[in-house]
Design a protein around this motif. Structure first.
Motif, PDB file in Angstrom:
ATOM      1  N   MET A   1       0.849  -1.177   0.000  1.00  0.00           N
ATOM      2  CA  MET A   1       0.000   0.000   0.000  1.00  0.00           C
ATOM      3  C   MET A   1       0.889   1.233   0.000  1.00  0.00           C
ATOM      4  SD  MET A   1      -3.090   1.123   0.343  1.00  0.00           S
ATOM      5  CE  MET A   1      -3.872   2.652   0.707  1.00  0.00           C
ATOM      6  N   VAL A   2       0.691   2.089  -0.941  1.00  0.00           N
ATOM      7  CA  VAL A   2       1.469   3.326  -0.985  1.00  0.00           C
ATOM      8  C   VAL A   2       0.934   4.299   0.053  1.00  0.00           C
ATOM      9  CG1 VAL A   2       2.036   3.077  -3.426  1.00  0.00           C
ATOM     10  CG2 VAL A   2       0.011   4.337  -2.792  1.00  0.00           C
ATOM     11  N   ASN A   3       1.820   5.163   0.534  1.00  0.00           N
ATOM     12  CA  ASN A   3       1.351   6.153   1.495  1.00  0.00           C
ATOM     13  C   ASN A   3       1.634   7.566   1.014  1.00  0.00           C
ATOM     14  OD1 ASN A   3       4.074   6.237   1.829  1.00  0.00           O
ATOM     15  ND2 ASN A   3       4.074   5.755   3.999  1.00  0.00           N
ATOM     16  N   GLY A   4       1.998   7.686  -0.245  1.00  0.00           N
ATOM     17  CA  GLY A   4       2.235   9.016  -0.787  1.00  0.00           C
ATOM     18  C   GLY A   4       2.288   8.999  -2.298  1.00  0.00           C
ATOM     19  N   ILE A   5       2.116  10.165  -2.880  1.00  0.00           N
ATOM     20  CA  ILE A   5       2.183  10.336  -4.330  1.00  0.00           C
ATOM     21  C   ILE A   5       3.262  11.363  -4.616  1.00  0.00           C
ATOM     22  CG2 ILE A   5       0.965  11.093  -6.396  1.00  0.00           C
ATOM     23  CD1 ILE A   5      -1.651  10.304  -5.005  1.00  0.00           C
ATOM     24  N   LEU A   6       4.173  11.020  -5.490  1.00  0.00           N
ATOM     25  CA  LEU A   6       5.239  11.915  -5.903  1.00  0.00           C
ATOM     26  C   LEU A   6       4.899  12.407  -7.306  1.00  0.00           C
ATOM     27  CD1 LEU A   6       8.028  13.076  -5.259  1.00  0.00           C
ATOM     28  CD2 LEU A   6       9.013  11.022  -6.265  1.00  0.00           C
ATOM     29  N   ASN A   7       4.586  13.693  -7.418  1.00  0.00           N
ATOM     30  CA  ASN A   7       4.194  14.270  -8.701  1.00  0.00           C
ATOM     31  C   ASN A   7       5.391  14.941  -9.363  1.00  0.00           C
ATOM     32  OD1 ASN A   7       1.341  13.740  -8.618  1.00  0.00           O
ATOM     33  ND2 ASN A   7       1.230  15.258  -6.996  1.00  0.00           N
ATOM     34  N   PHE A   8       5.623  14.618 -10.612  1.00  0.00           N
ATOM     35  CA  PHE A   8       6.626  15.305 -11.417  1.00  0.00           C
ATOM     36  C   PHE A   8       5.860  16.204 -12.384  1.00  0.00           C
ATOM     37  CE2 PHE A   8       8.853  11.522 -10.052  1.00  0.00           C
ATOM     38  CZ  PHE A   8      10.071  12.051  -9.653  1.00  0.00           C
ATOM     39  N   ASN A   9       5.965  17.492 -12.169  1.00  0.00           N
ATOM     40  CA  ASN A   9       5.224  18.438 -12.994  1.00  0.00           C
ATOM     41  C   ASN A   9       5.975  18.711 -14.298  1.00  0.00           C
ATOM     42  OD1 ASN A   9       3.333  18.677 -10.891  1.00  0.00           O
ATOM     43  ND2 ASN A   9       4.678  20.108  -9.852  1.00  0.00           N
ATOM     44  N   ASN A  10       5.240  19.087 -15.320  1.00  0.00           N
ATOM     45  CA  ASN A  10       5.805  19.404 -16.640  1.00  0.00           C
ATOM     46  C   ASN A  10       6.600  18.238 -17.198  1.00  0.00           C
ATOM     47  OD1 ASN A  10       4.713  22.013 -16.420  1.00  0.00           O
ATOM     48  ND2 ASN A  10       6.495  22.681 -15.244  1.00  0.00           N
ATOM     49  N   ALA A  11       6.056  17.026 -17.105  1.00  0.00           N
ATOM     50  CA  ALA A  11       6.771  15.834 -17.565  1.00  0.00           C
ATOM     51  C   ALA A  11       6.239  15.317 -18.891  1.00  0.00           C
ATOM     52  CB  ALA A  11       6.672  14.750 -16.504  1.00  0.00           C
ATOM     53  N   GLY A  37      11.515   5.599   6.661  1.00  0.00           N
ATOM     54  CA  GLY A  37      11.847   6.857   7.316  1.00  0.00           C
ATOM     55  C   GLY A  37      12.919   7.685   6.618  1.00  0.00           C
ATOM     56  N   ARG A  38      13.319   7.296   5.423  1.00  0.00           N
ATOM     57  CA  ARG A  38      14.339   8.081   4.715  1.00  0.00           C
ATOM     58  C   ARG A  38      13.735   9.369   4.180  1.00  0.00           C
ATOM     59  NH1 ARG A  38      18.066   4.699   0.725  1.00  0.00           N
ATOM     60  NH2 ARG A  38      19.184   6.657   0.745  1.00  0.00           N
ATOM     61  N   LEU A  39      14.578  10.359   3.999  1.00  0.00           N
ATOM     62  CA  LEU A  39      14.141  11.638   3.453  1.00  0.00           C
ATOM     63  C   LEU A  39      14.374  11.679   1.956  1.00  0.00           C
ATOM     64  CD1 LEU A  39      15.616  14.108   6.075  1.00  0.00           C
ATOM     65  CD2 LEU A  39      13.246  13.388   5.838  1.00  0.00           C
ATOM     66  N   MET A  40      13.484  12.345   1.275  1.00  0.00           N
ATOM     67  CA  MET A  40      13.662  12.553  -0.157  1.00  0.00           C
ATOM     68  C   MET A  40      14.025  14.012  -0.358  1.00  0.00           C
ATOM     69  SD  MET A  40      10.911  11.948  -3.110  1.00  0.00           S
ATOM     70  CE  MET A  40      11.478  11.518  -4.703  1.00  0.00           C
ATOM     71  N   LEU A  41      15.077  14.243  -1.107  1.00  0.00           N
ATOM     72  CA  LEU A  41      15.542  15.602  -1.378  1.00  0.00           C
ATOM     73  C   LEU A  41      15.265  15.951  -2.824  1.00  0.00           C
ATOM     74  CD1 LEU A  41      18.989  15.383   0.399  1.00  0.00           C
ATOM     75  CD2 LEU A  41      16.833  16.178   1.341  1.00  0.00           C
ATOM     76  N   SER A  42      14.922  17.193  -3.067  1.00  0.00           N
ATOM     77  CA  SER A  42      14.664  17.646  -4.434  1.00  0.00           C
ATOM     78  C   SER A  42      15.298  19.022  -4.609  1.00  0.00           C
ATOM     79  CB  SER A  42      13.146  17.717  -4.660  1.00  0.00           C
ATOM     80  OG  SER A  42      12.865  18.245  -5.930  1.00  0.00           O
ATOM     81  N   TRP A  43      16.153  19.142  -5.614  1.00  0.00           N
ATOM     82  CA  TRP A  43      16.793  20.426  -5.921  1.00  0.00           C
ATOM     83  C   TRP A  43      16.095  21.000  -7.145  1.00  0.00           C
ATOM     84  CZ3 TRP A  43      19.494  16.095  -4.432  1.00  0.00           C
ATOM     85  CH2 TRP A  43      20.204  16.213  -3.239  1.00  0.00           C
ATOM     86  N   GLU A  52       6.417  17.651  -6.322  1.00  0.00           N
ATOM     87  CA  GLU A  52       5.361  17.748  -5.324  1.00  0.00           C
ATOM     88  C   GLU A  52       5.094  16.366  -4.730  1.00  0.00           C
ATOM     89  OE1 GLU A  52       0.606  18.679  -5.252  1.00  0.00           O
ATOM     90  OE2 GLU A  52       1.788  19.479  -6.898  1.00  0.00           O
ATOM     91  N   PHE A  53       5.060  16.280  -3.411  1.00  0.00           N
ATOM     92  CA  PHE A  53       4.770  15.020  -2.725  1.00  0.00           C
ATOM     93  C   PHE A  53       3.503  15.199  -1.904  1.00  0.00           C
ATOM     94  CE2 PHE A  53       5.012  12.108   0.860  1.00  0.00           C
ATOM     95  CZ  PHE A  53       5.246  10.913   0.219  1.00  0.00           C
ATOM     96  N   GLN A  54       2.556  14.309  -2.103  1.00  0.00           N
ATOM     97  CA  GLN A  54       1.318  14.365  -1.341  1.00  0.00           C
ATOM     98  C   GLN A  54       1.207  13.095  -0.505  1.00  0.00           C
ATOM     99  OE1 GLN A  54      -1.636  14.628  -4.409  1.00  0.00           O
ATOM    100  NE2 GLN A  54      -1.456  16.850  -4.578  1.00  0.00           N
ATOM    101  N   ARG A  55       1.033  13.261   0.784  1.00  0.00           N
ATOM    102  CA  ARG A  55       0.870  12.104   1.673  1.00  0.00           C
ATOM    103  C   ARG A  55      -0.593  11.676   1.660  1.00  0.00           C
ATOM    104  NH1 ARG A  55       3.891   9.401   4.745  1.00  0.00           N
ATOM    105  NH2 ARG A  55       5.597  10.892   4.761  1.00  0.00           N
ATOM    106  N   LEU A  56      -0.804  10.383   1.500  1.00  0.00           N
ATOM    107  CA  LEU A  56      -2.157   9.835   1.516  1.00  0.00           C
ATOM    108  C   LEU A  56      -2.567   9.575   2.964  1.00  0.00           C
ATOM    109  CD1 LEU A  56      -1.826   7.316  -1.431  1.00  0.00           C
ATOM    110  CD2 LEU A  56      -2.787   9.609  -1.491  1.00  0.00           C
ATOM    111  N   THR A  57      -3.858   9.526   3.202  1.00  0.00           N
ATOM    112  CA  THR A  57      -4.342   9.295   4.562  1.00  0.00           C
ATOM    113  C   THR A  57      -3.986   7.892   5.023  1.00  0.00           C
ATOM    114  OG1 THR A  57      -6.493   8.593   3.750  1.00  0.00           O
ATOM    115  CG2 THR A  57      -6.250  10.913   4.352  1.00  0.00           C
ATOM    116  N   ASP A  58      -3.672   7.762   6.286  1.00  0.00           N
ATOM    117  CA  ASP A  58      -3.302   6.490   6.879  1.00  0.00           C
ATOM    118  C   ASP A  58      -4.559   5.683   7.150  1.00  0.00           C
ATOM    119  OD1 ASP A  58      -2.027   4.443   8.196  1.00  0.00           O
ATOM    120  OD2 ASP A  58      -1.729   5.567  10.042  1.00  0.00           O
ATOM    121  N   ASP A  59      -4.572   4.429   6.712  1.00  0.00           N
ATOM    122  CA  ASP A  59      -5.748   3.593   6.956  1.00  0.00           C
ATOM    123  C   ASP A  59      -5.598   2.750   8.220  1.00  0.00           C
ATOM    124  OD1 ASP A  59      -3.872   1.847   6.118  1.00  0.00           O
ATOM    125  OD2 ASP A  59      -4.950   1.146   4.361  1.00  0.00           O
ATOM    126  N   GLN A  60      -4.544   2.979   8.989  1.00  0.00           N
ATOM    127  CA  GLN A  60      -4.319   2.366  10.300  1.00  0.00           C
ATOM    128  C   GLN A  60      -4.351   0.836  10.254  1.00  0.00           C
ATOM    129  OE1 GLN A  60      -7.223   4.363  12.766  1.00  0.00           O
ATOM    130  NE2 GLN A  60      -5.788   6.021  13.158  1.00  0.00           N
TER     131      GLN A  60
END
Length: 140
Positions: A1-11, A37-43, A52-60
């Protein structure tokens, strides 16, 4: 189950092959047991061209699993006509030695002895004998 969406704009101008390579690289880097728990960096040159990263709601799922595990454990002990402490699972009810011995005797009388009698009947039928198997009672 994914817990986030990583959007690449203008692709729009990125080829399907490059998209698959980027997806594979991101999954290799950020998914799996070792990467929690790793961090994602974007320059980015500016906010308009940012990732753009959007976190999805946790379904617990963890709480659902705990509730299911507890319910399953209770149902197993109910079906076995036993209490958890007889099998080494502690409970916080002040269970004492006398209650343990009484619970064991009840479990022995209502669950163990009927199964032993059934085993005896089956073996007697198979070997054409009568009461050929005897079980030594187990006591505490």
């Amino acid at each position: 189950m994914v817990n986030g969406i990583l959007n690449f704009n203008n692709a729009d101008n990125v080829s399907q092959e490059n998209k698959e390579e980027i997806e594979r690289a991101i999954n290799d880097k950020f998914s799996g047991v070792r990467n929690a728990g790793r961090l994602m960096l974007s320059w980015n040159p500016d906010k308009e061209h940012g990732v753009e990263f959007q976190r999805l709601t946790d379904d617990q799922f963890d709480k659902k699993y705990e509730a299911l595990a507890e319910s399953t454990r209770e149902n197993l002990f109910i079906s076995m006509r036993a209490i958890p402490v007889l099998f080494g699972l502690s409970i916080q009810t002040g269970f004492n030695t006398q209650e343990y011995e009484e619970a064991f005797r009840l479990y022995n009388r209502t669950a163990i002895r009927p199964k032993q009698a059934e085993i005896t009947r089956v073996f007697d039928k198979i070997f054409n004998t009568q009461n050929s198997i005897t079980f030594d009672p187990f006591t505490l």
